[in-house]
Design an enzyme around this catalytic site. Structure first.
Site, PDB file in Angstrom:
ATOM      1  N   ARG A  34       0.857  -1.178   0.000  1.00 23.98           N
ATOM      2  CA  ARG A  34       0.000   0.000   0.000  1.00 23.98           C
ATOM      3  C   ARG A  34       0.900   1.237   0.000  1.00 23.98           C
ATOM      4  O   ARG A  34       1.896   1.299   0.721  1.00 23.98           O
ATOM      5  CB  ARG A  34      -0.913   0.032   1.237  1.00 23.98           C
ATOM      6  N   GLU A  67      -3.459   7.881  -5.587  1.00 27.69           N
ATOM      7  CA  GLU A  67      -3.582   7.195  -6.874  1.00 27.69           C
ATOM      8  C   GLU A  67      -4.797   7.726  -7.632  1.00 27.69           C
ATOM      9  O   GLU A  67      -5.867   7.867  -7.027  1.00 27.69           O
ATOM     10  CB  GLU A  67      -3.713   5.680  -6.654  1.00 27.69           C
ATOM     11  N   HIS A  87      -0.412   0.220  -9.902  1.00 32.32           N
ATOM     12  CA  HIS A  87      -1.155  -0.662  -8.989  1.00 32.32           C
ATOM     13  C   HIS A  87      -1.723  -1.863  -9.746  1.00 32.32           C
ATOM     14  O   HIS A  87      -2.938  -2.120  -9.744  1.00 32.32           O
ATOM     15  CB  HIS A  87      -2.279   0.094  -8.283  1.00 32.32           C
TER      16      HIS A  87
END
Length: 341
Positions: free
Chosen positions: A241, A270, A289
């Site tokens: 994360r 993000e 991601h």
């Protein structure tokens, strides 16, 4: 059987769209399957207010206490992923709603991506590729590189993914340190790693790979202080994360040369903002991601979620409950005659 509804409130249509088989299988079992991309709190609440099971794939904060407190029928919330920081678990527990995750669905995929980022980082593959595409034949872009053999990898967190990374890295003939206060030293040693405290890992590792969940305790676990303790020229990889690493502190460590390179799949914000200083370093590999992505992982993810829906439908206690303390309060929410442990 009374009407039973499962609602998927958000999903990533770029990588993880729900497979087509779900609605048919759910209908055959007597479940109304509803899916959509509900981007606001109001839309999420409207979609889920009368759902028996709520599923969410997005890592964005979605299921807040304000929403959970208004769920009229919900028995179970399923986070379609390993981390469940997008669900207010405490609020669900107070309401007697069990929260499940999918702890095994992408272990191999994220481990593969972590190793790929590490190798690409250490060998500066991203920079060399960019230079050649720009018409620049300059072999200095390969420096400074490190041979993995004889050096030390530090794993921050030693859950399933970190353990898979350790198994993959065993063939590179390097030492492995692991920081995880919840895993016994014997279990860590059985996979060829040595348990240590975080400060000792920072001081001893040439390469650091982050694999812990995001909690209040791990937020900015690696910041200015930690990078100051790290070895000069360390390489850093994060597929866990983004907020576990203070991104501004990492940028400062990269600018000073303390960190020689980084491979990042996750970020504090993000998408990564256009003005992020991390974009300015050519010794940093950035991916959006996607570590969990594979054709197989998508099928595994939704199969896990659908199995939880069927367990709740039939009054069975589902697997991978992250708030077992909700069990007593949740008992009345499972079907009469259900199997409560």
């Amino acid at each position: 059987m009374a009407h039973f509804q499962a609602v998927l409130v958000d999903f990533d249509d770029d990588l993880f769209p729900p497979p087509g088989w779900i609605a048919g299988e759910m209908a055959a079992a007597g479940v109304e399957w509803v899916q959509g991309q509900h981007r606001s709190s109001e839309a999420v609440l409207e979609a889920t207010r009368r759902a028996d099971v709520v599923l969410v794939q997005s890592v964005r904060p979605l299921l807040s206490a304000g929403i959970i407190d208004q769920l009229e029928r919900c028995r179970c919330i399923v986070r379609l992923g390993i981390g469940y920081d997008s669900v207010d678990v405490a609020a669900a527990t107070r309401r007697g709603i069990v929260v499940c995750n999918a702890p095994t669905y992408c272990v191999d995929d994220v481990a593969d991506h972590s190793v790929a980022l590490l190798l690409g980082c250490v060998r500066h593959l991203g920079r060399q590729d960019r230079w050649i595409r720009d018409g620049r034949w300059d072999r200095t872009g390969a420096r400074p590189a490190r041979r993995l053999k004889g050096h030390t990898l530090g794993l921050v967190g030693f859950g399933r993914i970190a353990q898979a990374v350790a198994r993959r890295m065993a063939g590179f003939d390097l030492s492995i340190l692991a920081y995880d206060p919840f895993i016994a030293a014997e279990q860590i040693l059985s996979l060829g790693a040595i348990k240590c405290e975080l400060d000792d890992l920072l001081a001893g590792a040439d390469f650091i790979s982050v694999h812990c969940p995001l909690t209040a305790e791990t937020h900015h676990l690696l910041g200015d202080r930690e990078f100051a303790l790290a070895r000069d020229g360390v390489f850093v990889v994060n597929t866990s994360r983004g907020p576990i690493i203070d991104n501004d502190a990492l940028a400062r460590a990269l600018a000073s040369g303390k960190v020689w390179g980084a491979g990042l799949d996750v970020f504090e914000t993000e998408p990564l903002p256009a003005d992020s200083p991390l974009r300015g370093f050519d010794n940093v590999i950035l991916t959006p991601h996607v570590a969990a992505n594979s054709e197989e992982s998508v099928q595994d993810l939704y199969r896990t979620g659908c199995n939880v829906v069927l367990d709740v439908l039939h009054g069975r206690w589902p697997p991978s409950v992250v708030n077992p303390e909700a069990m007593d309060a949740a008992a009345f929410r499972l079907n009469a005659g259900g199997k409560i442990p």
